[in-house]
Design a protein around this motif. Sequence first.
Motif, mmCIF file in Angstrom:
data_model
loop_
_atom_site.group_PDB
_atom_site.id
_atom_site.type_symbol
_atom_site.label_atom_id
_atom_site.label_comp_id
_atom_site.label_asym_id
_atom_site.label_seq_id
_atom_site.Cartn_x
_atom_site.Cartn_y
_atom_site.Cartn_z
ATOM 1 N N GLN A 110 -78.582 54.313 -48.322
ATOM 2 C CA GLN A 110 -78.294 53.385 -49.101
ATOM 3 C C GLN A 110 -76.686 53.364 -49.591
ATOM 4 N N PHE A 111 -76.059 52.362 -49.310
ATOM 5 C CA PHE A 111 -74.437 52.319 -49.644
ATOM 6 C C PHE A 111 -74.406 51.493 -50.852
ATOM 7 N N SER A 112 -73.321 51.546 -51.576
ATOM 8 C CA SER A 112 -72.741 50.371 -52.557
ATOM 9 C C SER A 112 -71.883 49.596 -51.580
ATOM 10 N N PHE A 113 -71.642 48.354 -52.271
ATOM 11 C CA PHE A 113 -70.755 47.250 -51.435
ATOM 12 C C PHE A 113 -69.524 47.894 -51.341
ATOM 13 N N ARG A 114 -68.877 48.754 -52.276
ATOM 14 C CA ARG A 114 -67.630 49.145 -51.964
ATOM 15 C C ARG A 114 -67.568 50.107 -50.883
ATOM 16 N N ASP A 115 -68.705 51.121 -50.707
ATOM 17 C CA ASP A 115 -69.098 51.925 -49.709
ATOM 18 C C ASP A 115 -68.703 50.931 -48.387
ATOM 19 N N ILE A 116 -69.638 50.080 -48.304
ATOM 20 C CA ILE A 116 -69.608 49.079 -47.054
ATOM 21 C C ILE A 116 -68.271 48.623 -46.634
ATOM 22 N N ALA A 117 -67.589 48.007 -47.608
ATOM 23 C CA ALA A 117 -66.286 47.710 -47.512
ATOM 24 C C ALA A 117 -65.358 48.608 -46.887
ATOM 25 N N ASN A 118 -65.366 49.674 -47.426
ATOM 26 C CA ASN A 118 -64.654 50.917 -46.866
ATOM 27 C C ASN A 118 -65.138 51.008 -45.489
ATOM 28 N N ILE A 119 -66.042 51.248 -45.125
ATOM 29 C CA ILE A 119 -66.560 51.499 -43.920
ATOM 30 C C ILE A 119 -66.228 50.350 -42.706
ATOM 31 N N ILE A 120 -66.354 49.261 -43.346
ATOM 32 C CA ILE A 120 -66.104 48.050 -42.351
ATOM 33 C C ILE A 120 -64.279 48.229 -42.029
ATOM 34 N N ALA A 121 -63.544 48.634 -43.186
ATOM 35 C CA ALA A 121 -62.295 48.514 -42.970
ATOM 36 C C ALA A 121 -61.706 49.473 -41.806
ATOM 37 N N ASN A 122 -62.704 50.513 -41.556
ATOM 38 C CA ASN A 122 -62.405 51.611 -40.532
ATOM 39 C C ASN A 122 -63.115 51.152 -39.112
ATOM 40 N N THR A 123 -63.348 49.933 -39.013
ATOM 41 C CA THR A 123 -63.892 49.557 -37.557
ATOM 42 C C THR A 123 -62.750 48.742 -37.040
ATOM 43 N N ASP A 124 -62.953 48.664 -35.864
ATOM 44 C CA ASP A 124 -62.099 48.014 -35.009
ATOM 45 C C ASP A 124 -62.707 46.655 -34.484
ATOM 46 N N LEU A 125 -63.876 46.246 -34.619
ATOM 47 C CA LEU A 125 -64.662 45.312 -34.485
ATOM 48 C C LEU A 125 -66.117 45.115 -34.994
ATOM 49 N N ILE A 126 -66.250 44.033 -35.605
ATOM 50 C CA ILE A 126 -67.631 43.785 -36.115
ATOM 51 C C ILE A 126 -68.263 42.908 -35.213
ATOM 52 N N ILE A 127 -69.566 43.048 -34.967
ATOM 53 C CA ILE A 127 -70.460 42.065 -34.397
ATOM 54 C C ILE A 127 -71.522 41.731 -35.542
ATOM 55 N N GLY A 128 -71.439 40.760 -36.049
ATOM 56 C CA GLY A 128 -72.176 40.609 -37.282
ATOM 57 C C GLY A 128 -73.055 39.211 -37.476
ATOM 58 N N MET A 129 -74.347 39.613 -37.966
ATOM 59 C CA MET A 129 -75.432 38.450 -38.221
ATOM 60 C C MET A 129 -75.217 38.338 -39.756
#
Length: 378
Positions: free
Chosen positions: A261-280
């Motif tokens: 379980q992450f917070s919304f801040r954690d997830i934003a920080n994680i997504i900032a480190n991706t090079d590509l998102i495949i999102g539903m």
Amino acid sequence: MPRILVSGYYGFDNLGDDTVLYGIMSSIRKRQPDAEIIVLSNQPDRTEALFGIKAVNRWNFGVIIRELMKCDMLVMGGGSLLQDVTGGRSILYYLGICKLAQFIGKPIVFYGQGIGPITKPFSENLIRRVVNNVNLITVRDEKSRQDLLQYGVTKPEIYVTADPAFAIDPELFSKDAGAKMLKEFGVKTSYLGGIKKVAGIAIRNWPSNNTYYKVLAENADALVRDGWQVVFIPMQYPGDVGASQRVLSYMKERAVLLNRQFSFRDIANIIANTDLIIGMRLHSLILAAHCGVPFVSLSYDPKIDRFVQRVGYDYEIDSVASVTYDSLRARILDCIENMEHYEVMMQPHVEALRQEAETSGELAVGLLGKRKSHPQRV
């Protein structure tokens, strides 16, 4: 000190809605620093801990009435509150809160709303009867405005702004923190010197023919074979974990599930480190755009299509009902081969959305100022 009561889908561990709430708070407090914000939540204690604000039980109507009596404004906070595709209870609940506020005589703001889908004439009639009597409406896209007009909402004026999440300062996102969290799961990002790019996948359960699970698995396998690290990102815990595990069960290659379980801040920080998102999940795409990360969408709801168009993507969007391996693979390869193009293409659209998201806060605080100048008898 003005008191603002916020109603929405909060306290359900949905990180998209948490992001929306933080965006609403940020925009309002930028203009009204002394505002006391109270949230109706499914988990008041957790909401208070996450946001540092007062939260009360969204199911206790005695408490809701008490807070309505004490507040200066009710904000129906972002997201898709007015929809009945998941059942009729949602629309009854939220419009019921509005009717209580109207009876008590409190001003109501529909803030950055996404409207629909609406499938029942009863829902349309209810929207027309209640929403025509609110004080301010802002929606996150033009199609939502058109939907309200179609349902017979003719007043007040409907402003097209943007999803409230865009009001969050991107400087608050920490790539360092996100990279360290991913490292805990064995994923080394370029920020920490990793040589393999990272593709994040944010999926949810959705009733369909279910072939999209296998289609995603096959495409994730292809990415791994192409030298990518594949990471499944749960935007709602634990519900999205089950959907991710189902995709993983069909995969032949190794991928990582962020089963925590992450917070919304954690997830934003994680997504900032991706090079590509495949999102539903809509807010996986919104956060990707906010961080300048190219994405490939998989649509289960018109809100996905509407957002993708707002950030400048003009291709035909795959839906969970019809996606094939070849169509999704082509979209992924196009995004990978033209990453710089998509990054540059999104920039002006995202900047415009940030400014438009702030408009909702400006209008809401402006209404609050007018009401304080001309107090109404309750």
